[in-house]
Design a protein around this motif. Structure first.
Motif, short mmCIF file in Angstrom:
data_model
loop_
_atom_site.label_atom_id
_atom_site.label_comp_id
_atom_site.label_asym_id
_atom_site.label_seq_id
_atom_site.Cartn_x
_atom_site.Cartn_y
_atom_site.Cartn_z
N THR A 54 -85.42 -26.89 44.41
CA THR A 54 -85.40 -26.50 43.00
C THR A 54 -84.61 -27.52 42.19
O THR A 54 -83.87 -28.34 42.75
CB THR A 54 -84.74 -25.12 42.84
OG1 THR A 54 -83.34 -25.22 43.15
CG2 THR A 54 -85.40 -24.08 43.76
N HIS A 134 -89.03 -14.09 39.45
CA HIS A 134 -89.35 -15.23 38.60
C HIS A 134 -90.59 -14.91 37.77
O HIS A 134 -91.30 -13.94 38.03
CB HIS A 134 -89.62 -16.48 39.45
CG HIS A 134 -90.85 -16.35 40.32
ND1 HIS A 134 -90.86 -15.64 41.48
CD2 HIS A 134 -92.11 -16.83 40.17
CE1 HIS A 134 -92.06 -15.67 42.02
NE2 HIS A 134 -92.85 -16.39 41.24
N ARG A 164 -85.59 -10.17 33.26
CA ARG A 164 -85.14 -10.20 34.65
C ARG A 164 -84.37 -8.95 35.03
O ARG A 164 -84.40 -8.50 36.19
CB ARG A 164 -84.27 -11.44 34.89
CG ARG A 164 -83.89 -11.64 36.35
CD ARG A 164 -82.95 -12.83 36.50
NE ARG A 164 -83.58 -14.08 36.11
CZ ARG A 164 -84.33 -14.82 36.92
NH1 ARG A 164 -84.54 -14.43 38.15
NH2 ARG A 164 -84.86 -15.95 36.48
N PHE A 189 -91.60 -10.43 35.52
CA PHE A 189 -90.87 -10.97 36.66
C PHE A 189 -91.39 -10.31 37.95
O PHE A 189 -91.69 -9.13 37.99
CB PHE A 189 -89.37 -10.70 36.51
CG PHE A 189 -88.68 -11.68 35.60
CD1 PHE A 189 -88.08 -12.82 36.10
CD2 PHE A 189 -88.65 -11.45 34.23
CE1 PHE A 189 -87.43 -13.73 35.26
CE2 PHE A 189 -88.01 -12.35 33.38
CZ PHE A 189 -87.41 -13.49 33.90
#
Length: 217
Positions: A54, A134, A164, A189
């Motif tokens: 990431t 995500h 989230r 999400f």
């Protein structure tokens, strides 16, 4: 036609609504599962699975590959789609016709017509691998749905909301299950809980594969 749901079965068994414009299609890909797994093996021979990093420097627990016109890439420079596999500098393997046809049928079953996926991200989960909550937001076209096919060991899918912090519901995904979401839920999400130690399937052992289809441009 192979892959179509038995709509005479109770909805709780075949087609479950998990959110607005979001559906779990139980066993939708089961008839095609062996062919899908064989195709994954061929794709991985050209574009091997790898644990991407990431932008924050964390190695992802799920190993990844891609096929289609674009592949999804993450590294220190950010999240993005690329027409070339950065590991080989070659185009990603072509998306098998079965992949595209099955994704289109699943999208249509969930109420999304004319879905034409340009990318298929292939995730391989082994014991303990997970995917944190995500949003799929690297695409340019949010009018198209996301289609996700599960193969192999069962795993728990987490489906939240537009924030989230919203509560998440939990759904068991088994071999051949398909999840489709779009419309109101397109940017919700979502993720998966860690693959359990005892999770297994005769076709894959203690491994779960996930095919995620997206329209990118």
């Amino acid at each position: 036609m192979q892959g179509l749901l038995d709509l005479t079965a109770p909805e709780s068994e075949a087609r479950q609504q998990i959110g607005p414009d979001a559906w779990l299609l139980k066993g939708f890909a089961l008839n095609d599962a062996d062919a899908l797994l064989a195709a994954i093996e061929q794709i991985a021979a050209q574009a091997p699975f790898r644990h991407q990093v990431t932008p924050g420097g964390y190695q992802m627990s799920a190993a990844m590959s891609s096929c289609g016109a674009y592949g999804w890439v993450t590294d220190r420079h950010g999240y993005r789609y690329s027409a070339l596999d950065p590991q080989t500098s070659q185009p990603w393997p072509a998306m098998p016709a079965l992949f595209a046809e099955l994704a289109e049928r699943a999208a249509q079953n969930a109420g999304f017509t004319h879905f034409a996926p340009e990318a298929c991200l292939i995730n391989r989960y082994e014991t303990g691998a997970r995917m944190g909550l995500h949003q799929d937001k690297d695409e340019q076209d949010f009018t198209a749905p996301i289609v996700s096919i599960s193969l192999g060991a069962p795993i728990t899918f987490l489906f939240g909301g537009s924030n989230r912090s919203d509560p998440t519901s939990r759904w068991l995904l088994e071999h051949g299950d398909v999840v489709v979401w779009g419309g109101v839920s397109r940017l919700y999400f979502h993720g998966v809980a860690p693959l359990a130690k005892k999770a297994s399937h005769p076709a894959t052992g203690a491994v779960r594969y996930n095919l995620t289809f997206r329209k990118v441009s």
